[in-house]
Design a protein around this motif. Structure first.
Motif, PDB file in Angstrom:
ATOM      1  N   UNK A  77       0.845  -1.198   0.000  1.00 17.54           N
ATOM      2  CA  UNK A  77       0.000   0.000   0.000  1.00 17.54           C
ATOM      3  C   UNK A  77       0.879   1.247   0.000  1.00 17.54           C
ATOM      4  N   UNK A  78       0.276   2.387  -0.321  1.00 16.08           N
ATOM      5  CA  UNK A  78       0.898   3.691  -0.082  1.00 16.08           C
ATOM      6  C   UNK A  78       0.468   4.115   1.314  1.00 16.08           C
ATOM      7  N   UNK A  79       1.421   4.551   2.121  1.00 18.64           N
ATOM      8  CA  UNK A  79       1.043   5.003   3.452  1.00 18.64           C
ATOM      9  C   UNK A  79       2.243   5.162   4.356  1.00 18.64           C
ATOM     10  N   UNK A  80       2.029   4.867   5.613  1.00 15.73           N
ATOM     11  CA  UNK A  80       3.068   4.945   6.636  1.00 15.73           C
ATOM     12  C   UNK A  80       3.307   3.530   7.142  1.00 15.73           C
ATOM     13  N   UNK A  81       4.584   3.103   7.121  1.00 16.38           N
ATOM     14  CA  UNK A  81       4.904   1.804   7.705  1.00 16.38           C
ATOM     15  C   UNK A  81       5.454   2.038   9.101  1.00 16.38           C
ATOM     16  N   UNK A  82       5.185   1.073   9.972  1.00 17.01           N
ATOM     17  CA  UNK A  82       5.627   1.197  11.352  1.00 17.01           C
ATOM     18  C   UNK A  82       6.040  -0.159  11.893  1.00 17.01           C
ATOM     19  N   UNK A  83       6.882  -0.155  12.918  1.00 14.80           N
ATOM     20  CA  UNK A  83       7.315  -1.419  13.513  1.00 14.80           C
ATOM     21  C   UNK A  83       6.123  -2.168  14.121  1.00 14.80           C
ATOM     22  N   UNK A  84       6.189  -3.480  14.105  1.00 18.00           N
ATOM     23  CA  UNK A  84       5.107  -4.285  14.682  1.00 18.00           C
ATOM     24  C   UNK A  84       4.879  -3.964  16.154  1.00 18.00           C
ATOM     25  N   UNK A  85       5.937  -3.599  16.848  1.00 16.87           N
ATOM     26  CA  UNK A  85       5.806  -3.296  18.278  1.00 16.87           C
ATOM     27  C   UNK A  85       4.812  -2.170  18.547  1.00 16.87           C
ATOM     28  N   UNK A  86       4.526  -1.350  17.546  1.00 23.00           N
ATOM     29  CA  UNK A  86       3.600  -0.227  17.707  1.00 23.00           C
ATOM     30  C   UNK A  86       2.152  -0.583  17.369  1.00 23.00           C
ATOM     31  N   UNK A  97      -2.157  -4.748  -2.287  1.00 29.21           N
ATOM     32  CA  UNK A  97      -1.513  -5.454  -3.386  1.00 29.21           C
ATOM     33  C   UNK A  97      -0.571  -6.532  -2.867  1.00 29.21           C
ATOM     34  N   UNK A  98      -0.246  -7.469  -3.728  1.00 26.71           N
ATOM     35  CA  UNK A  98       0.669  -8.535  -3.339  1.00 26.71           C
ATOM     36  C   UNK A  98       2.071  -7.971  -3.091  1.00 26.71           C
ATOM     37  N   UNK A  99       2.673  -8.327  -1.957  1.00 26.03           N
ATOM     38  CA  UNK A  99       4.008  -7.829  -1.632  1.00 26.03           C
ATOM     39  C   UNK A  99       5.141  -8.631  -2.269  1.00 26.03           C
ATOM     40  N   UNK A 100       4.793  -9.705  -2.980  1.00 27.51           N
ATOM     41  CA  UNK A 100       5.805 -10.525  -3.648  1.00 27.51           C
ATOM     42  C   UNK A 100       5.180 -11.359  -4.744  1.00 27.51           C
ATOM     43  N   UNK A 158      -3.866 -21.376  -4.157  1.00 31.07           N
ATOM     44  CA  UNK A 158      -3.314 -22.026  -5.342  1.00 31.07           C
ATOM     45  C   UNK A 158      -3.037 -21.067  -6.489  1.00 31.07           C
ATOM     46  N   UNK A 159      -3.602 -19.886  -6.434  1.00 31.85           N
ATOM     47  CA  UNK A 159      -3.409 -18.900  -7.507  1.00 31.85           C
ATOM     48  C   UNK A 159      -1.973 -18.397  -7.504  1.00 31.85           C
ATOM     49  N   UNK A 160      -1.460 -18.159  -8.687  1.00 35.74           N
ATOM     50  CA  UNK A 160      -0.137 -17.531  -8.847  1.00 35.74           C
ATOM     51  C   UNK A 160      -0.363 -16.029  -8.928  1.00 35.74           C
ATOM     52  N   UNK A 161       0.447 -15.265  -8.194  1.00 36.64           N
ATOM     53  CA  UNK A 161       0.325 -13.819  -8.218  1.00 36.64           C
ATOM     54  C   UNK A 161       1.682 -13.178  -8.453  1.00 36.64           C
ATOM     55  N   UNK A 162       1.644 -12.007  -9.026  1.00 38.86           N
ATOM     56  CA  UNK A 162       2.852 -11.204  -9.219  1.00 38.86           C
ATOM     57  C   UNK A 162       2.835 -10.069  -8.202  1.00 38.86           C
ATOM     58  N   UNK A 163       4.015  -9.664  -7.806  1.00 39.82           N
ATOM     59  CA  UNK A 163       4.116  -8.514  -6.912  1.00 39.82           C
ATOM     60  C   UNK A 163       3.359  -7.349  -7.539  1.00 39.82           C
ATOM     61  N   UNK A 164       2.543  -6.686  -6.742  1.00 42.60           N
ATOM     62  CA  UNK A 164       1.780  -5.540  -7.227  1.00 42.60           C
ATOM     63  C   UNK A 164       0.371  -5.856  -7.697  1.00 42.60           C
ATOM     64  N   UNK A 188       5.902   5.212   2.804  1.00 40.68           N
ATOM     65  CA  UNK A 188       6.224   4.229   1.762  1.00 40.68           C
ATOM     66  C   UNK A 188       5.235   4.366   0.615  1.00 40.68           C
ATOM     67  N   UNK A 189       5.705   3.981  -0.545  1.00 43.69           N
ATOM     68  CA  UNK A 189       4.864   3.880  -1.741  1.00 43.69           C
ATOM     69  C   UNK A 189       4.729   2.406  -2.077  1.00 43.69           C
ATOM     70  N   UNK A 190       3.624   2.045  -2.682  1.00 42.32           N
ATOM     71  CA  UNK A 190       3.428   0.670  -3.125  1.00 42.32           C
ATOM     72  C   UNK A 190       4.638   0.233  -3.944  1.00 42.32           C
ATOM     73  N   UNK A 191       5.182  -0.927  -3.615  1.00 38.04           N
ATOM     74  CA  UNK A 191       6.323  -1.463  -4.348  1.00 38.04           C
ATOM     75  C   UNK A 191       7.670  -1.137  -3.727  1.00 38.04           C
ATOM     76  N   UNK A 192       7.712  -0.248  -2.733  1.00 40.39           N
ATOM     77  CA  UNK A 192       8.981   0.002  -2.035  1.00 40.39           C
ATOM     78  C   UNK A 192       9.388  -1.259  -1.282  1.00 40.39           C
TER      79      UNK A 192
END
Length: 166
Positions: free
Chosen positions: A25-34, A59-62, A109-115, A155-159
């Motif tokens: 996603x586009x947004x703010x990433x943060x540590x899991x501890x938060x 979106x798919x991260x990988x 079972x589906x194959x996905x591409x990053x994004x 972060x932007x999607x795909x970073x």
């Protein structure tokens, strides 16, 4: 020389030594501890990162294979080419919605591409129901890997946000 020996010599069938897990996603990433959920904050599910975002699609991260889609549509599990397994968990207490407000575009079972889109969120429904949509991205089989959180903050999607190495 046999094809197998030749392939082994050039590591043709060897899984990649590393992969980058990308921001879904586009947004703010943060540590899991938060994260306000102790299961994720204490990393009981594994190491990872969380996101606060405004969009409607996750979106798919990988690039890989869909391992699971929760019956309540709040989580999707994926397996990447190097064997790393990740879980995308949408929001806090979304399991209680029983799938309402979430549309999943993939199935096991589906194959996905990053994004590629995995999940669409009905933001209006979530806001009306006061749902915290902080979304977690966790490596669930991290024991055999080294994980490095590559980026927190905007972060932007795909970073690249997590680097996974053997």
């Amino acid at each position: 020389m046999s094809l197998r020996k030749e392939a082994a010599m050039f590591n043709l069938f060897k899984k990649p030594a590393y992969c980058d897990i990308l921001a879904p996603v586009d947004g703010i990433s943060l540590p899991l501890e938060e994260v306000p959920d102790p299961v994720f904050a204490q990393k009981m599910m594994g190491e990872g990162i969380a996101f606060r975002f405004e969009g409607e699609k996750i979106l798919s991260p990988l690039t890989g294979t869909v391992l699971l889609v929760a019956a309540t549509r709040h989580a999707v599990g994926l397996k990447g080419a190097n064997g790393v397994e990740v879980l995308l968990h949408v929001g806090m207490d979304t399991v209680e919605l029983q799938g309402r407000g979430l549309e999943v575009y993939v199935q096991p079972g589906a194959k996905v591409r990053a994004g590629e889109p995995l999940i669409r969120i009905d933001r209006g429904f979530m806001e009306k129901n006061h749902i915290d949509l902080t979304t977690m991205l966790v490596v669930t089989n991290g024991g055999g890997y080294q994980l490095e959180i590559a980026k927190t903050g905007v972060v932007k999607t795909g970073d690249p946000v997590i680097r996974v190495t053997r």
